[in-house]
Design a protein around this motif. Structure first.
Motif, PDB file in Angstrom:
ATOM      1  N   GLY A 110      11.048  -9.603  -9.725  1.00  0.00           N
ATOM      2  CA  GLY A 110       9.868  -9.647  -9.138  1.00  0.00           C
ATOM      3  C   GLY A 110       9.808  -8.220  -8.422  1.00  0.00           C
ATOM      4  O   GLY A 110      10.628  -7.226  -8.317  1.00  0.00           O
ATOM      5  N   PRO A 111       8.632  -7.936  -7.617  1.00  0.00           N
ATOM      6  CA  PRO A 111       8.570  -6.721  -6.761  1.00  0.00           C
ATOM      7  C   PRO A 111       9.726  -6.709  -5.587  1.00  0.00           C
ATOM      8  O   PRO A 111       9.977  -7.453  -5.110  1.00  0.00           O
ATOM      9  N   LEU A 112      10.437  -5.476  -5.910  1.00  0.00           N
ATOM     10  CA  LEU A 112      11.673  -5.308  -4.789  1.00  0.00           C
ATOM     11  C   LEU A 112      11.484  -5.013  -3.506  1.00  0.00           C
ATOM     12  O   LEU A 112      11.924  -5.867  -2.559  1.00  0.00           O
ATOM     13  N   MET A 113      10.137  -4.626  -3.255  1.00  0.00           N
ATOM     14  CA  MET A 113       9.581  -4.095  -1.781  1.00  0.00           C
ATOM     15  C   MET A 113       8.204  -4.904  -1.674  1.00  0.00           C
ATOM     16  O   MET A 113       7.489  -5.078  -2.517  1.00  0.00           O
ATOM     17  N   VAL A 114       8.168  -5.636  -0.648  1.00  0.00           N
ATOM     18  CA  VAL A 114       7.090  -6.216   0.093  1.00  0.00           C
ATOM     19  C   VAL A 114       6.494  -5.814   1.388  1.00  0.00           C
ATOM     20  O   VAL A 114       7.586  -5.659   2.176  1.00  0.00           O
ATOM     21  N   ASN A 115       5.435  -4.856   1.217  1.00  0.00           N
ATOM     22  CA  ASN A 115       4.988  -4.318   2.642  1.00  0.00           C
ATOM     23  C   ASN A 115       6.071  -3.334   2.901  1.00  0.00           C
ATOM     24  O   ASN A 115       6.402  -3.272   4.325  1.00  0.00           O
ATOM     25  N   GLY A 116       6.780  -2.481   2.110  1.00  0.00           N
ATOM     26  CA  GLY A 116       7.724  -1.408   2.505  1.00  0.00           C
ATOM     27  C   GLY A 116       9.063  -2.148   2.841  1.00  0.00           C
ATOM     28  O   GLY A 116       9.933  -1.141   3.238  1.00  0.00           O
ATOM     29  N   ARG A 117       9.291  -3.449   2.797  1.00  0.00           N
ATOM     30  CA  ARG A 117      10.586  -3.774   3.251  1.00  0.00           C
ATOM     31  C   ARG A 117      11.251  -4.738   2.060  1.00  0.00           C
ATOM     32  O   ARG A 117      10.457  -5.128   1.046  1.00  0.00           O
ATOM     33  N   TYR A 118      12.627  -4.442   1.674  1.00  0.00           N
ATOM     34  CA  TYR A 118      13.312  -5.151   0.677  1.00  0.00           C
ATOM     35  C   TYR A 118      13.183  -6.594   0.868  1.00  0.00           C
ATOM     36  O   TYR A 118      13.404  -7.346   1.736  1.00  0.00           O
ATOM     37  N   ASP A 119      12.995  -7.174  -0.559  1.00  0.00           N
ATOM     38  CA  ASP A 119      12.521  -8.698  -0.504  1.00  0.00           C
ATOM     39  C   ASP A 119      13.791  -9.045  -1.037  1.00  0.00           C
ATOM     40  O   ASP A 119      14.326  -9.061  -2.419  1.00  0.00           O
ATOM     41  N   GLU A 120      14.593 -10.005  -0.584  1.00  0.00           N
ATOM     42  CA  GLU A 120      16.070 -10.691  -0.841  1.00  0.00           C
ATOM     43  C   GLU A 120      15.487 -11.594  -2.001  1.00  0.00           C
ATOM     44  O   GLU A 120      16.429 -11.956  -2.736  1.00  0.00           O
ATOM     45  N   LYS A 121      14.487 -12.130  -1.943  1.00  0.00           N
ATOM     46  CA  LYS A 121      14.119 -13.224  -3.122  1.00  0.00           C
ATOM     47  C   LYS A 121      13.463 -12.377  -4.557  1.00  0.00           C
ATOM     48  O   LYS A 121      12.884 -13.268  -5.287  1.00  0.00           O
ATOM     49  N   SER A 122      13.570 -11.161  -4.498  1.00  0.00           N
ATOM     50  CA  SER A 122      12.777 -10.669  -5.560  1.00  0.00           C
ATOM     51  C   SER A 122      13.500 -10.740  -6.911  1.00  0.00           C
ATOM     52  O   SER A 122      13.001 -10.223  -8.109  1.00  0.00           O
ATOM     53  N   LEU A 123      14.679 -11.357  -7.092  1.00  0.00           N
ATOM     54  CA  LEU A 123      15.380 -11.435  -8.357  1.00  0.00           C
ATOM     55  C   LEU A 123      15.993 -12.835  -8.285  1.00  0.00           C
ATOM     56  O   LEU A 123      16.737 -13.339  -7.388  1.00  0.00           O
ATOM     57  N   ARG A 124      15.339 -13.656  -9.101  1.00  0.00           N
ATOM     58  CA  ARG A 124      15.701 -15.060  -9.126  1.00  0.00           C
ATOM     59  C   ARG A 124      15.956 -15.345 -10.490  1.00  0.00           C
ATOM     60  O   ARG A 124      15.748 -14.759 -11.588  1.00  0.00           O
TER      61      ARG A 124
END
Length: 461
Positions: free
Chosen positions: A407-421
């Motif tokens: 999924g999108p690696l960054m959300v609102n400029g911050r790394y999303d730890e749940k971006s790869l499931r």
């Protein structure tokens, strides 16, 4: 096309390379691939290789390949001549004083020394001056409204070993100096740079004029970014080094390795870049735009297979021993033989609570609970029944499959730890015969790329 071998190539490199190559092709010219390798602290042999591999994967051809470092002696000779002619000078001021003087539009005392003194200082840069204590500055215009022209640095001292030249040199040119000299020497007629270079075009022209060298035509184009995907090396490297992202082939990344692993094909990238046009307007594209082009590119050669998530086994009476399923709706990819009589697997979301389903390629099946399991019976092949059409997998030979879903690696400029499931499922036995790297559409799930015998990466819907 002059990439610096200080990282793995990404979609920004692809855009620049495609524009250069296509422009040359359009006018019957040639395109030079030149590694801009004049910062030995940042460059590694693996990056030279990664850039070459990435560009070959894109299917781009170059009339000539070279490294800027191949011409270091010529570049240093041109630098010395510029110093001796008074067009540049050696500055030993402190870094903070140089910055302060440029902001105040005030020349430093070093610029007032005579050319002979600067010639001696040039020699000391190669022998006794320590890194950070002396640089060569262009004699530009300290009163210019273009800050780039306020006596910018042209050479600096770097004692690190160069990946190709070792310790042969310790004085290295800036990008501004090297690219101007190389473009002229290499016979470049049209030099394309990304938009951030636009203000530096004046320096490019002034340098070549001061050295009485031929000046190519300069054009600039916009950078390319994807929503939710960091493109610059400054953003990517901390994610890798900090362990947030495993490597440059992570399918969430806009690197060429990441997109290849995700299942994006090179011809889709080329068409996507060309669809954006040659524009100076900054482009932040939704990844879906590339997905749409990629889907059109791979669909015709993409076999269909069934996969079920949260598999529920059902024993269904009345099914044939074998059934042939189309590998593609067009019929162009042939058929596969499936054996459903040994039991079938259904997706939990389809099986739970369902009384009757239309199994793709089989027909209507009535289901009922049998303790913790399911059993059923074949009803008929009436396609007008209105039952939900679902995929199924023959139990015999089914392969356990884990699908990585980026999924999108960054959300609102911050790394999303749940971006790869990851999602676990069971796929048809035909999966085992597919080669690694094969694109496949898992029916009612999405397009995927076979990453290994038991793993896939979801490309897109």
């Amino acid at each position: 096309f002059p990439p610096e071998p200080n990282g793995y190539p990404h979609i920004g490199h692809a855009k620049a390379a495609v524009i250069n190559a296509e422009y040359a092709k359009m006018y019957g010219g040639g395109c030079i691939l030149r590694m801009d390798d004049t910062n030995p602290e940042a460059e590694r042999l693996e990056y030279y290789a990664a850039i070459n591999v990435g560009l070959e994967w894109l299917g781009l051809e170059f009339s000539r390949k070279k490294n800027t470092s191949d011409d270091m002696r010529e570049i240093l000779s041109r630098g010395r001549a510029l110093v001796e002619s008074g067009g540049a000078y050696v500055c030993t001021c402190k870094k903070e004083d140089i910055s302060k003087g440029r902001r105040a539009m005030k020349a430093c005392a070093c610029s007032a020394r005579d050319a002979a003194d600067h010639g001696e200082r040039w020699e000391k840069m190669h022998s006794s001056y320590r890194p950070g204590t002396a640089i060569v500055r262009f004699r530009g215009d300290m009163a210019s409204q273009n800050t780039v022209m306020r006596d910018p640095a042209l050479f600096r001292i770097i004692d690190a070993r160069h990946p190709l030249l070792g310790a042969e040199h310790r004085v290295w040119p800036s990008y501004d100096f090297a690219v101007a000299v190389e473009d002229s020497l290499d016979g470049v007629t049209h030099a394309f740079r990304s938009k951030e270079y636009e203000l530096r075009a004046e320096l490019y022209s002034s340098l070549l004029g001061a050295m009485k060298m031929r000046e190519p035509r300069m054009d600039v184009f916009s950078r390319l970014d994807f929503e939710g995907m960091p493109v610059s090396k400054r953003e990517l490297r901390p994610l890798i080094e900090g362990g947030a992202v495993s490597w440059y082939d992570d399918p969430r990344l806009p690197t060429l390795e990441g997109m290849r692993r995700r299942g994006v094909v090179p011809q889709a990238i080329r068409k996507f870049v060309l669809s954006l046009g040659f524009t100076k307007a900054d482009t932040t594209a939704p990844f879906g735009a590339l997905e749409a082009i990629n889907r059109a590119e791979i669909d015709a050669s993409c076999p269909r297979l069934h996969m079920v998530l949260g598999a529920r086994e059902a024993q269904v009476s009345g099914l044939p021993d074998t059934v042939e399923l189309q590998n593609h709706p067009s019929g162009a990819l042939g058929k596969r033989t499936v054996r459903p009589r040994g039991g079938i697997l259904l997706a939990a979301a389809d099986a739970d609570g369902a009384a009757e389903l239309w199994l793709i390629g089989l027909g209507n099946v009535a289901l009922e609970r049998d303790g913790a399991g399911l059993r059923g019976r074949y009803v008929d092949g009436d396609m007008s029944s209105g039952n939900a059409r679902v995929q199924w997998v023959a139990r015999d030979g089914a392969v356990a499959l884990t699908v990585a879903v980026p999924g999108p690696l960054m959300v609102n400029g911050r790394y999303d730890e749940k971006s790869l499931r990851e999602e676990a499922g069971m796929v048809e036995a035909a999966w085992a015969a597919l080669p690694e790297g094969q694109a496949v559409q898992l029916v009612r799930y999405g397009y995927c790329r076979k990453d290994s015998a038991a793993q896939a990466v979801r490309t897109h819907g």
